[in-house]
Write a protein that holds these residues in place. Structure first.
Motif, PDB file in Angstrom:
ATOM      1  N   LEU A  45      -7.991   1.198   0.899  1.00 46.43           N
ATOM      2  CA  LEU A  45      -7.666   0.161  -0.160  1.00 46.43           C
ATOM      3  C   LEU A  45      -6.774   0.428  -1.118  1.00 46.43           C
ATOM      4  O   LEU A  45      -7.042   1.236  -1.947  1.00 46.43           O
ATOM      5  CB  LEU A  45      -7.592  -1.594  -0.003  1.00 46.43           C
ATOM      6  CG  LEU A  45      -6.989  -2.327  -0.878  1.00 46.43           C
ATOM      7  CD1 LEU A  45      -7.859  -3.894  -0.151  1.00 46.43           C
ATOM      8  CD2 LEU A  45      -6.661  -2.682  -1.888  1.00 46.43           C
ATOM      9  N   SER A  72       0.801  -1.059   0.498  1.00 44.87           N
ATOM     10  CA  SER A  72      -0.312   0.022  -0.165  1.00 44.87           C
ATOM     11  C   SER A  72       0.967   1.274   0.355  1.00 44.87           C
ATOM     12  O   SER A  72       1.923   1.054   0.327  1.00 44.87           O
ATOM     13  CB  SER A  72      -1.329  -0.498   1.132  1.00 44.87           C
ATOM     14  OG  SER A  72      -0.470   0.154   2.229  1.00 44.87           O
ATOM     15  N   SER A  76      -2.897  -0.358  -3.683  1.00 50.49           N
ATOM     16  CA  SER A  76      -2.249  -1.305  -4.087  1.00 50.49           C
ATOM     17  C   SER A  76      -1.106  -0.606  -4.893  1.00 50.49           C
ATOM     18  O   SER A  76      -1.699  -0.137  -5.838  1.00 50.49           O
ATOM     19  CB  SER A  76      -2.662  -2.981  -4.053  1.00 50.49           C
ATOM     20  OG  SER A  76      -2.003  -3.389  -4.711  1.00 50.49           O
TER      21      SER A  76
END
Length: 337
Positions: free
Chosen positions: A271, A245, A273
């Motif tokens: 979230l 992350s 990524s």
């Protein structure tokens, strides 16, 4: 809700973001090529100097430069492979392949550079070595320092430029950047300069005292230096290869952008990524206002994507889920026994 169809305004923002990443990628390629050419010439010079002076530290430095040359080749492959366009089999692109090749580069430094240095150092301490003429070695070390310094300065200039572009310090940029190629060149060139100083010091102490142990100790210290650099870079690449992350400060800014939309009450789960150098996926559960209609949610989702792509260079995909869940339900349902 998945990513909506981009409007023309969104396409322009995306193009600008990609242009910035391509510019940084070209700069990284130039840094890697300069470092590779410098290391190749230095490796040959160090080998000749080591054979003439019979210095294990010089031979260790030659192995160091050979490892660095192989590393630059692998980093060049990493940049080219990771820059391939997405396709049906790899819809988010090949960015993470960069970290695979960069990890192989770390292994080259570990095995060739550090391994050979330890071997040379231990052998010299246990068995001694015949002293040769140190003059050629000193000349090679001086020329190598100049060439390595030029490569190091180019890498440092890129780091400082990128740090200014992101509004951070060079130290913090190196710690948090997802472009591990420029990080590798900076670390390895720094280690090369320190290694040259260690080799010169070992050679000098051996010449003054007549004891080859000092040269062997210098070779071992060079090996330790390479181990530290290889280990640090390997950890960074493994983390990014698995799926890392972005820092909490960037996540907070992304969440603030979403919360700034009038139809959004809360963002309980966000979230991120990293999918490649300077490339990012953003996914979030969004609690929209109860009075929001389907059309309001669609407009808000489109606006959210436009804002994130325009404000944060590198955001490639934005996925929003219009549910107020905190993200734990699925994790608990599929928790391994």
């Amino acid at each position: 809700m998945s990513e909506p169809v981009p409007t023309r305004e969104h396409a322009l923002a995306s193009t600008a973001s990609e242009a910035g990443t391509e510019e940084a990628g070209g700069e990284s390629t130039g840094t890697v090529v300069v470092a590779g050419l410098a290391n190749l010439g230095i490796a040959i010079a160090k080998l000749v100097g080591g054979l003439i002076s019979h210095s294990s530290a010089m031979l260790s430095e030659a192995a160091h430069s050979v490892a660095d040359t192989i590393t630059e080749v692998l980093l060049f492959i990493a940049l080219k492979r990771g820059d391939k366009a997405p396709d049906a089999r790899h819809p988010v692109g090949y960015g993470r392949e960069t970290y695979f090749w960069a990890l192989l580069a770390c292994l080259a430094t570990f095995t060739l550079g550090a391994g050979f240095s330890f071997y040379q150092g231990v052998e010299t301490i246990l068995e001694g070595e015949e002293q040769g003429s140190p003059t050629v070695a000193y000349v090679v070390l001086a020329v190598s320092f100049v060439l390595e310094g030029a490569s190091w300065l180019k890498a440092v200039r890129q780091v400082r430029s990128s740090a200014r572009r992101w509004g951070t310090t060079p130290r913090r940029y190196l710690a948090e950047t997802t472009d591990t190629t420029v990080k590798a060149v900076t670390f390895e060139d720094s280690a090369a300069l320190v290694g040259l100083v260690l080799a010169a010091l070992g050679l000098f102490l051996e010449q003054v005292t007549g004891d080859p142990v000092w040269d062997g100790v210098a070779a071992i210290l060079i090996g330790v230096l390479l181990l530290v650099v290889a280990g640090s870079l390997a950890r960074a690449n493994v983390s990014l290869l698995i799926g890392q992350s972005v820092p909490a400060s960037i996540q907070d800014r992304l969440r603030a952008e979403l919360l700034d939309l009038p139809q959004v009450d809360d963002v309980p789960f966000l979230l991120t990524s990293v999918i490649g150098p300077g490339q990012l996926i953003v996914s979030a559960k969004v609690d929209f206002a109860d009075t929001a209609t389907v059309a309001d949610i669609e407009r808000a989702s489109d606006e959210a994507e436009r804002r994130l792509v325009a404000s944060h260079a590198g955001v490639r995909f934005v996925f929003l889920d219009p549910t107020p869940g905190d993200g734990r339900a699925r994790a608990e349902a599929h928790r391994p026994e």
